[in-house]
Scaffold this motif. Sequence first.
Motif, PDB file in Angstrom:
ATOM      1  N   PRO A  42    -105.829  -1.460 -66.632  1.00 50.59           N
ATOM      2  CA  PRO A  42    -107.198  -1.176 -66.172  1.00 50.59           C
ATOM      3  C   PRO A  42    -107.391  -1.490 -64.690  1.00 50.59           C
ATOM      4  N   SER A  43    -106.762  -2.538 -64.251  1.00 51.87           N
ATOM      5  CA  SER A  43    -106.896  -2.890 -62.830  1.00 51.87           C
ATOM      6  C   SER A  43    -106.358  -1.776 -61.946  1.00 51.87           C
ATOM      7  N   ALA A  44    -105.328  -1.114 -62.410  1.00 53.23           N
ATOM      8  CA  ALA A  44    -104.760  -0.008 -61.637  1.00 53.23           C
ATOM      9  C   ALA A  44    -105.741   1.158 -61.591  1.00 53.23           C
ATOM     10  N   VAL A  45    -106.424   1.376 -62.699  1.00 50.62           N
ATOM     11  CA  VAL A  45    -107.407   2.466 -62.738  1.00 50.62           C
ATOM     12  C   VAL A  45    -108.505   2.207 -61.706  1.00 50.62           C
ATOM     13  N   ARG A  46    -108.975   0.979 -61.664  1.00 55.03           N
ATOM     14  CA  ARG A  46    -110.010   0.640 -60.673  1.00 55.03           C
ATOM     15  C   ARG A  46    -109.465   0.798 -59.261  1.00 55.03           C
ATOM     16  N   PHE A  47    -108.234   0.374 -59.108  1.00 53.62           N
ATOM     17  CA  PHE A  47    -107.608   0.504 -57.794  1.00 53.62           C
ATOM     18  C   PHE A  47    -107.504   1.975 -57.379  1.00 53.62           C
ATOM     19  N   TYR A  48    -107.076   2.813 -58.283  1.00 57.35           N
ATOM     20  CA  TYR A  48    -106.954   4.236 -57.965  1.00 57.35           C
ATOM     21  C   TYR A  48    -108.317   4.830 -57.610  1.00 57.35           C
ATOM     22  N   GLU A  49    -109.336   4.367 -58.291  1.00 55.55           N
ATOM     23  CA  GLU A  49    -110.662   4.872 -57.943  1.00 55.55           C
ATOM     24  C   GLU A  49    -111.036   4.434 -56.533  1.00 55.55           C
ATOM     25  N   SER A  50    -110.724   3.182 -56.220  1.00 54.52           N
ATOM     26  CA  SER A  50    -111.067   2.660 -54.888  1.00 54.52           C
ATOM     27  C   SER A  50    -110.343   3.412 -53.791  1.00 54.52           C
ATOM     28  N   ARG A  51    -109.191   3.989 -54.127  1.00 53.41           N
ATOM     29  CA  ARG A  51    -108.424   4.708 -53.135  1.00 53.41           C
ATOM     30  C   ARG A  51    -108.613   6.219 -53.188  1.00 53.41           C
ATOM     31  N   GLY A  52    -109.535   6.648 -54.023  1.00 53.51           N
ATOM     32  CA  GLY A  52    -109.856   8.065 -54.037  1.00 53.51           C
ATOM     33  C   GLY A  52    -108.916   8.960 -54.830  1.00 53.51           C
ATOM     34  N   VAL A  53    -108.068   8.347 -55.630  1.00 52.07           N
ATOM     35  CA  VAL A  53    -107.164   9.156 -56.452  1.00 52.07           C
ATOM     36  C   VAL A  53    -107.933   9.748 -57.631  1.00 52.07           C
ATOM     37  N   ILE A  54    -108.855   8.969 -58.150  1.00 54.24           N
ATOM     38  CA  ILE A  54    -109.746   9.435 -59.211  1.00 54.24           C
ATOM     39  C   ILE A  54    -111.171   9.086 -58.816  1.00 54.24           C
ATOM     40  N   SER A  55    -112.134   9.672 -59.509  1.00 57.68           N
ATOM     41  CA  SER A  55    -113.518   9.329 -59.218  1.00 57.68           C
ATOM     42  C   SER A  55    -114.257   9.088 -60.522  1.00 57.68           C
ATOM     43  N   ALA A  56    -115.337   8.342 -60.423  1.00 57.67           N
ATOM     44  CA  ALA A  56    -116.083   7.971 -61.618  1.00 57.67           C
ATOM     45  C   ALA A  56    -117.577   8.088 -61.383  1.00 57.67           C
ATOM     46  N   THR A  57    -118.289   8.307 -62.460  1.00 56.86           N
ATOM     47  CA  THR A  57    -119.750   8.176 -62.413  1.00 56.86           C
ATOM     48  C   THR A  57    -120.033   6.778 -62.942  1.00 56.86           C
ATOM     49  N   ARG A  58    -121.287   6.401 -62.898  1.00 52.81           N
ATOM     50  CA  ARG A  58    -121.641   5.086 -63.422  1.00 52.81           C
ATOM     51  C   ARG A  58    -122.705   5.220 -64.503  1.00 52.81           C
ATOM     52  N   THR A  59    -122.608   4.339 -65.471  1.00 48.90           N
ATOM     53  CA  THR A  59    -123.646   4.288 -66.505  1.00 48.90           C
ATOM     54  C   THR A  59    -124.840   3.542 -65.925  1.00 48.90           C
ATOM     55  N   SER A  60    -125.926   3.496 -66.696  1.00 48.25           N
ATOM     56  CA  SER A  60    -127.104   2.753 -66.245  1.00 48.25           C
ATOM     57  C   SER A  60    -126.748   1.279 -66.079  1.00 48.25           C
ATOM     58  N   GLY A  61    -125.740   0.834 -66.812  1.00 49.00           N
ATOM     59  CA  GLY A  61    -125.310  -0.567 -66.711  1.00 49.00           C
ATOM     60  C   GLY A  61    -124.198  -0.767 -65.700  1.00 49.00           C
ATOM     61  N   ASN A  62    -123.991   0.229 -64.851  1.00 47.36           N
ATOM     62  CA  ASN A  62    -123.022   0.130 -63.751  1.00 47.36           C
ATOM     63  C   ASN A  62    -121.557   0.198 -64.162  1.00 47.36           C
ATOM     64  N   GLN A  63    -121.300   0.642 -65.338  1.00 41.39           N
ATOM     65  CA  GLN A  63    -119.893   0.776 -65.737  1.00 41.39           C
ATOM     66  C   GLN A  63    -119.362   2.167 -65.385  1.00 41.39           C
ATOM     67  N   ARG A  64    -118.094   2.200 -65.051  1.00 41.71           N
ATOM     68  CA  ARG A  64    -117.460   3.479 -64.691  1.00 41.71           C
ATOM     69  C   ARG A  64    -117.275   4.378 -65.907  1.00 41.71           C
ATOM     70  N   ARG A  65    -117.477   5.660 -65.684  1.00 37.49           N
ATOM     71  CA  ARG A  65    -117.134   6.631 -66.712  1.00 37.49           C
ATOM     72  C   ARG A  65    -116.337   7.755 -66.061  1.00 37.49           C
ATOM     73  N   PHE A  66    -115.229   8.081 -66.700  1.00 44.01           N
ATOM     74  CA  PHE A  66    -114.318   9.083 -66.148  1.00 44.01           C
ATOM     75  C   PHE A  66    -114.267  10.313 -67.034  1.00 44.01           C
ATOM     76  N   SER A  67    -113.896  11.402 -66.416  1.00 47.12           N
ATOM     77  CA  SER A  67    -113.627  12.596 -67.214  1.00 47.12           C
ATOM     78  C   SER A  67    -112.152  12.567 -67.601  1.00 47.12           C
ATOM     79  N   ALA A  68    -111.790  13.453 -68.489  1.00 47.72           N
ATOM     80  CA  ALA A  68    -110.420  13.470 -69.001  1.00 47.72           C
ATOM     81  C   ALA A  68    -109.396  13.769 -67.899  1.00 47.72           C
ATOM     82  N   THR A  69    -109.849  14.346 -66.814  1.00 52.26           N
ATOM     83  CA  THR A  69    -108.900  14.686 -65.752  1.00 52.26           C
ATOM     84  C   THR A  69    -108.369  13.433 -65.050  1.00 52.26           C
TER      85      THR A  69
END
Lengths: 144, 144
Positions: free
Chosen positions: B33-60
């Motif tokens: 999971p830490s790698a997933v967050r890291f990849y998001e921080s580096r623009g490899v993937i992107s996420a939306t946020r829930t109302s509770g500020n949690q990341r949500r990703f698409s299958a891509t």
Amino acid sequence: MMGTESSIRQTVEKSGQEPLTVGDVAAQAGVAPSAVRFYESRGVISATRTSGNQRRFSATAACRIHVGRLAQSVGLSIGEIAELFASLPDDPEPKDWQFVADRLVSEAERRLEKLRSDLEALGSGSRLCDLGAALSNRDESELN
Amino acid sequence: MMGTESSIRQTVEKSGQEPLTVGDVAAQAGVAPSAVRFYESRGVISATRTSGNQRRFSATAACRIHVGRLAQSVGLSIGEIAELFASLPDDPEPKDWQFVADRLVSEAERRLEKLRSDLEALGSGSRLCDLGAALSNRDESELN
DNA sequence: ATAGAAGTTAAAGTAATGATGAAGTCAAGG
DNA sequence: CCTTGACTTCATCATTACTTTAACTTCTAT
């Protein structure tokens, strides 16, 4: 006037050996002296020592570094490069270099082929990257 | 009793979107999971946020990571991978993936070709790695 | 409603791959 | 001899690619 380029500083009559210094190798290989020392510490190149504890390299050192940098560009780590060079004799003949070069190219090709096949597997058929992979349970089996 | 595998937690009627959590993506991609967050921080993937500020990703997202890891194996950095994915739409069609895959393979091929040609240049002719570069007094009777 | 699994951020840590700087040593020229 | 440039080791800093930790918050199942 001529301090920049180091020349032969000891008249070695041996046979065909150049006692290259760290600076010589760095200049020939186009890297910083610190990198040369680092490569030696990691087994990419090896050195003898003078009576004054200074490193002396053979001409193959710069070559190893050149090849090593190339290897890095196709994904090999320093450790893998050192391993690659493990089969290289101290005074390699052309055939030894050829063997190393062939192994390196083979490894790069292997990685490229894996890239290709994995990419194809990822997008088998027409849907690239299998966008329906883990969806067995569409919206059943879950009470919500 | 079944907290390990995360299932669909919101009934999204939209069309075909799965709101994947960090853990979902990590599991699908086979990374931490830490790698997933890291990849998001580096623009490899992107996420939306829930109302509770949690990341949500698409299958891509998992797919991008899979492809990204492949890209790393042939020498691309995270930055280069993010750059590669810059041309990929949020909801990519197969042709978009194909474009990315082709660019990646091309880049890998480019590096392989450079490896080949540089290796050949290094050992032009029969003497690999130019072992006579700085030598004046080499016994050059070798030319078999 | 609540327990507990999983999520959040920020900061620090790790490992690989070097670059930079300090303090001292070696070698060659004047 | 003495200066000077290149070398030595060791320590510290930088960057990339992550992982770990700490203190909290959110989500989901019961």
